[in-house]
Design a protein around this motif. Structure first.
Motif, PDB file in Angstrom:
ATOM      1  N   GLY A   1       7.685  -8.746   0.467  1.00 10.47           N
ATOM      2  CA  GLY A   1       7.512  -8.456   1.889  1.00 10.47           C
ATOM      3  C   GLY A   1       7.873  -7.034   2.269  1.00 10.47           C
ATOM      4  O   GLY A   1       8.040  -6.725   3.454  1.00 10.47           O
ATOM      5  N   ALA A   2       7.995  -6.137   1.293  1.00  9.42           N
ATOM      6  CA  ALA A   2       8.230  -4.724   1.612  1.00  9.42           C
ATOM      7  C   ALA A   2       6.922  -4.107   2.095  1.00  9.42           C
ATOM      8  O   ALA A   2       5.844  -4.438   1.593  1.00  9.42           O
ATOM      9  CB  ALA A   2       8.738  -3.972   0.380  1.00  9.42           C
ATOM     10  N   CYS A   3       7.026  -3.218   3.065  1.00  7.92           N
ATOM     11  CA  CYS A   3       5.838  -2.508   3.560  1.00  7.92           C
ATOM     12  C   CYS A   3       5.804  -1.111   2.942  1.00  7.92           C
ATOM     13  O   CYS A   3       6.750  -0.326   3.093  1.00  7.92           O
ATOM     14  CB  CYS A   3       5.873  -2.398   5.077  1.00  7.92           C
ATOM     15  SG  CYS A   3       4.480  -1.461   5.741  1.00  7.92           S
ATOM     16  N   VAL A   4       4.733  -0.810   2.212  1.00  5.88           N
ATOM     17  CA  VAL A   4       4.558   0.505   1.583  1.00  5.88           C
ATOM     18  C   VAL A   4       3.491   1.244   2.387  1.00  5.88           C
ATOM     19  O   VAL A   4       2.300   0.924   2.306  1.00  5.88           O
ATOM     20  CB  VAL A   4       4.130   0.351   0.102  1.00  5.88           C
ATOM     21  CG1 VAL A   4       3.971   1.727  -0.546  1.00  5.88           C
ATOM     22  CG2 VAL A   4       5.140  -0.502  -0.655  1.00  5.88           C
ATOM     23  N   ASP A   5       3.951   2.202   3.211  1.00  2.00           N
ATOM     24  CA  ASP A   5       3.067   2.966   4.096  1.00  2.00           C
ATOM     25  C   ASP A   5       2.833   4.309   3.409  1.00  2.00           C
ATOM     26  O   ASP A   5       3.787   5.040   3.119  1.00  2.00           O
ATOM     27  CB  ASP A   5       3.800   3.133   5.443  1.00  2.00           C
ATOM     28  CG  ASP A   5       2.931   3.724   6.539  1.00  2.00           C
ATOM     29  OD1 ASP A   5       1.836   4.239   6.245  1.00  2.00           O
ATOM     30  OD2 ASP A   5       3.383   3.674   7.700  1.00  2.00           O
ATOM     31  N   VAL A   6       1.565   4.643   3.108  1.00  5.68           N
ATOM     32  CA  VAL A   6       1.280   5.847   2.306  1.00  5.68           C
ATOM     33  C   VAL A   6       0.327   6.775   3.055  1.00  5.68           C
ATOM     34  O   VAL A   6      -0.502   6.320   3.847  1.00  5.68           O
ATOM     35  CB  VAL A   6       0.667   5.474   0.932  1.00  5.68           C
ATOM     36  CG1 VAL A   6       1.580   4.506   0.196  1.00  5.68           C
ATOM     37  CG2 VAL A   6      -0.731   4.901   1.069  1.00  5.68           C
ATOM     38  N   TRP A   7       0.458   8.074   2.809  1.00  2.00           N
ATOM     39  CA  TRP A   7      -0.481   9.050   3.379  1.00  2.00           C
ATOM     40  C   TRP A   7      -0.483  10.317   2.533  1.00  2.00           C
ATOM     41  O   TRP A   7       0.535  10.674   1.928  1.00  2.00           O
ATOM     42  CB  TRP A   7      -0.195   9.347   4.842  1.00  2.00           C
ATOM     43  CG  TRP A   7       1.110  10.027   5.210  1.00  2.00           C
ATOM     44  CD1 TRP A   7       1.282  11.322   5.596  1.00  2.00           C
ATOM     45  CD2 TRP A   7       2.417   9.432   5.276  1.00  2.00           C
ATOM     46  NE1 TRP A   7       2.605  11.573   5.890  1.00  2.00           N
ATOM     47  CE2 TRP A   7       3.319  10.432   5.705  1.00  2.00           C
ATOM     48  CE3 TRP A   7       2.913   8.156   5.004  1.00  2.00           C
ATOM     49  CZ2 TRP A   7       4.701  10.199   5.859  1.00  2.00           C
ATOM     50  CZ3 TRP A   7       4.285   7.921   5.159  1.00  2.00           C
ATOM     51  CH2 TRP A   7       5.159   8.934   5.583  1.00  2.00           C
ATOM     52  N   SER A   8      -1.633  10.946   2.446  1.00  2.00           N
ATOM     53  CA  SER A   8      -1.731  12.218   1.710  1.00  2.00           C
ATOM     54  C   SER A   8      -2.820  13.081   2.347  1.00  2.00           C
ATOM     55  O   SER A   8      -3.582  12.626   3.206  1.00  2.00           O
ATOM     56  CB  SER A   8      -2.070  11.999   0.244  1.00  2.00           C
ATOM     57  OG  SER A   8      -3.467  11.798   0.063  1.00  2.00           O
ATOM     58  N   ASP A   9      -2.852  14.348   1.931  1.00  2.00           N
ATOM     59  CA  ASP A   9      -3.948  15.230   2.335  1.00  2.00           C
ATOM     60  C   ASP A   9      -5.221  14.818   1.582  1.00  2.00           C
ATOM     61  O   ASP A   9      -5.169  14.001   0.664  1.00  2.00           O
ATOM     62  CB  ASP A   9      -3.587  16.695   2.070  1.00  2.00           C
ATOM     63  CG  ASP A   9      -3.226  16.984   0.609  1.00  2.00           C
ATOM     64  OD1 ASP A   9      -3.004  16.021  -0.162  1.00  2.00           O
ATOM     65  OD2 ASP A   9      -3.155  18.163   0.226  1.00  2.00           O
ATOM     66  N   ASN A  10      -6.354  15.392   1.977  1.00  2.00           N
ATOM     67  CA  ASN A  10      -7.579  15.127   1.231  1.00  2.00           C
ATOM     68  C   ASN A  10      -7.780  16.228   0.176  1.00  2.00           C
ATOM     69  O   ASN A  10      -6.893  17.073  -0.021  1.00  2.00           O
ATOM     70  CB  ASN A  10      -8.785  14.974   2.180  1.00  2.00           C
ATOM     71  CG  ASN A  10      -9.313  16.309   2.689  1.00  2.00           C
ATOM     72  OD1 ASN A  10      -8.680  17.346   2.521  1.00  2.00           O
ATOM     73  ND2 ASN A  10     -10.485  16.273   3.335  1.00  2.00           N
TER      74      ASN A  10
END
Lengths: 278, 278
Positions: free
Chosen positions: A143-152
């Protein structure tokens, strides 16, 4: 009663604060005044340097807008942001370390199925990111939330190019199951410069520093009962690892990228996140 | 190569500066980074406090305009302006001390005949200001320029009320003769608050300080071969002498005001200025 002088300046200024002011406000402000005065005294700050500082701060404030926060950038390049992060996130050996949050996180990224692709513009070298979310004893966290983001692949986040990139490009949230595993397909991120066309860019240039950040994937990992983890994984071998403009790199956050052949993605990067209980 | 950490932060940030950067720039910036980091470390600066600081600096920059310099005001109320002035104007015992220049001086005030009136709005209690410009040996200095300015009886400088006050109200320049004497008729100045409707005013309120300055007459005294003297004389007995919002008061700058009767002016204030040779 003693008037202000070169030698008693700190005592006089801090002595002026009301005993009824908020105690923490008094503590922070008196510490700030002490170091501000010590700075001016130690380097024998000259009037024309003081003026240049006033002018710099004024321009830094005036370039700020809803889309640009030049004072955060200043704090970043002077190492203050990372220091505040470090002071407030001391963790036991083995737990995954924090690093700077950065200005590009967006709340409410799409919840995606495990293993799904977050790259929507079709650009860049595809990469499978996978690993586990564990507690300090090595047990998987469900139930951990892994929120990810990166540049293109061009080095820009979607929010920097709202007219060019699809909304939520290279962003997503994933919820771990009982095995604690996460997986998603993004791109091998690329290094990019922080905005350097303002006062902070001019400062970097005056002290002979470049504005580049090494390539990294952002993670915000949360789970009930555990400390929030804000971190990046960095691409091993990036030429800016040892000179990140905002000092975000830590040894333990450098991730392997394995070149694949005959697989659905060109790269694979494995990384486990170890959370600390609250 | 060691990455940034809580304990090595100063070394890593300052080590990033180029050896080819201007040596004085390196010196000032490395001193600034050292004290900035020590400040955050000593008071264990919390993320929400860091955010409040970023927000404060941003608002301070955004309120600046050609008519308002909120960062100078901030420097003033934190005692930094007076400290820079003190560090850069150490004078031998007996010489007249400097104090803050303030934002209200205007270049090119009218050259007036000795003894002439500078008050043009007819307001306030008239006062004869007189004295001598001397060297440290007590000899009169001929050809010294005594440039003076003060607020009016309502506590505003002419430049703050261009539509209300006559231009050059309570301003003038006087050139000494062979006897070194100066004299002019102005008003007994009144105390006034610094602008407190912005971020700096809010800060003062949070730390329980008032925004008032004790009544003072500004002087810029120059003479060929002598150090420039930027100072005020303060009205003895003013209720804000011991709590000047910008810390400008010095014991030696408090001037007597003698109440007169049967004279052309209501008050008289005598003060000699002692200049230091270059």
């Amino acid at each position: 009663m003693s008037y202000f002088s070169e030698t008693n300046s700190e005592q006089v200024v801090n002595g002026r604060m009301s005993p009824e002011a908020d105690p923490r406000m008094r503590e922070v402000m008196s510490c700030l005044v002490r170091h501000l005065h010590a700075f001016a005294r130690e380097c024998h700050l000259r009037p024309e340097e003081w003026e240049a500082g006033i002018d710099f701060l004024t321009r830094t404030g005036q370039i700020c807008s809803p889309e640009r926060q030049e004072f955060i950038l200043l704090s970043d390049v002077l190492g203050l942001s990372m220091l505040v992060d470090a002071i407030n996130n001391r963790r036991p050996e083995g737990a995954t370390e924090n690093t700077v949050f950065g200005p590009f996180h967006v709340e409410g990224a799409p919840l995606r199925r495990m293993g799904e692709r977050i790259t929507l513009d079709g650009k860049g070298e595809s990469c499978l990111f996978r690993g586990r979310v564990l507690d300090c004893g090595g047990n998987p966290i469900e139930g951990a939330c892994v929120d990810v983001w990166s540049d293109n692949a061009d080095g820009y986040y979607d929010v920097q190019q709202p007219d060019i990139q699809p909304k939520w490009n290279n962003r997503g949230r994933f919820i771990t199951g009982a095995d604690g595993r996460y997986a998603f397909v993004g791109i091998k991120p690329v290094s990019y410069p922080i905005p350097d066309d303002g006062p902070v860019g001019q400062l970097l240039s005056r002290i002979g520093r470049h504005p580049w950040r090494p390539a990294h994937m952002h993670y915000l990992v949360t789970a009930p009962g555990y400390q929030k983890l804000i971190t990046h994984t960095f691409v091993d071998g990036d030429e800016y690892l040892e000179s990140d403009a905002v000092f975000g790199v830590k040894n333990t956050l450098i991730a392997d990228y394995e070149k694949l052949s005959g697989q659905p993605t060109e790269w694979r990067s494995d990384f486990d996140f170890i959370l600390v209980e609250n």
